[in-house]
Design an enzyme around this catalytic site. Sequence first.
Site, PDB file in Angstrom:
ATOM      1  N   ASP A 189       0.915  -1.257   0.081  1.00  0.00           N
ATOM      2  CA  ASP A 189      -0.004   0.234   0.166  1.00  0.00           C
ATOM      3  C   ASP A 189       0.828   1.157  -0.030  1.00  0.00           C
ATOM      4  O   ASP A 189       2.071   1.292   0.566  1.00  0.00           O
ATOM      5  CB  ASP A 189      -1.046  -0.073   0.967  1.00  0.00           C
ATOM      6  CG  ASP A 189      -2.057  -0.658   1.316  1.00  0.00           C
ATOM      7  OD1 ASP A 189      -2.277  -1.510   0.182  1.00  0.00           O
ATOM      8  OD2 ASP A 189      -2.860  -0.529   2.049  1.00  0.00           O
ATOM      9  N   HIS A 216       3.704  -2.102   3.360  1.00  0.00           N
ATOM     10  CA  HIS A 216       3.941  -0.746   2.770  1.00  0.00           C
ATOM     11  C   HIS A 216       5.247  -0.470   2.125  1.00  0.00           C
ATOM     12  O   HIS A 216       6.362  -0.765   3.133  1.00  0.00           O
ATOM     13  CB  HIS A 216       3.553   0.190   3.735  1.00  0.00           C
ATOM     14  CG  HIS A 216       2.061   0.493   4.536  1.00  0.00           C
ATOM     15  ND1 HIS A 216       1.955  -0.431   5.265  1.00  0.00           N
ATOM     16  CD2 HIS A 216       1.082   0.973   4.175  1.00  0.00           C
ATOM     17  CE1 HIS A 216       0.505  -0.322   5.805  1.00  0.00           C
ATOM     18  NE2 HIS A 216       0.181   0.692   5.036  1.00  0.00           N
TER      19      HIS A 216
END
Length: 264
Positions: A75, A220
């Site tokens: 993400d 991430h």
Amino acid sequence: MLKNTARSIRTRAAAGLVTAAALTLALAGCGQDSTSPKEARGRADNTAEVKAAAGANPQGAVDCAKAKCIALTFDAGPGPHTPQLLDILKEKKVHATFFLLGRKHVDTYPDTVRRAAAEGHEIANHTWTHQRLDQLKPDEIRSELDRTQQAVKKLTGHEPTLMRPPQGRTNDKVKAVAKELGLAQVLWSATAKDYATTDSALIRKRILDQAGRDGIILLHDIYDGTVPAVPGIIDELKRRGYTFVTVPQLLAPGTPQPGTLYRP
């Protein structure tokens, strides 16, 4: 005094459980029904939809009804660490799903977006500015998603078919706009909370502890400790017999349905 203390501890514990339950409900989509990968595969029409899925996943002949599949997702990128991550994924022969942010990411690292798409990774939408969509009006939700749709299309020639709402927060308004824009919603089953630590060994351990069949891993690639943890995660899960797939491959022969909330 001891009775009062015990009662206070029980009260705090109960409050903690209520808070945890509320968070779980929020991440499940604020009351929205969710569909698991297994359910998505089971609902597939074995004619037109299967052919569409095969055409959408040229690299994906994996049958996750038989194979022990898991999806690796990232993400809030791309960022400075993403090229190194792409090198690792290429070396390990793993395809991932990237939920990209628009402002200061897609518009700052266009060559990285093009490279990820060209190397067979699934490019998905994580909004333009990472605002909580459940707190926005429909027009604002539409702007957050569509700006990233158009930015990705400009770079890759294709609009994403998947989105992940920031913090996993969604509601019926988000569902309606996602459906309008042709976007399925995707949550996760394993997260390292890598936004709160730079300890790569801890990130690796947290993911390995939570990994399961038909799982969706959330990481991430914008944080310093995450990318160094990825080789160890991949190697250990392969050793355990997992096959890495993109989110559409995990759902195949089903295809992601706009508006639908997918969660293992």
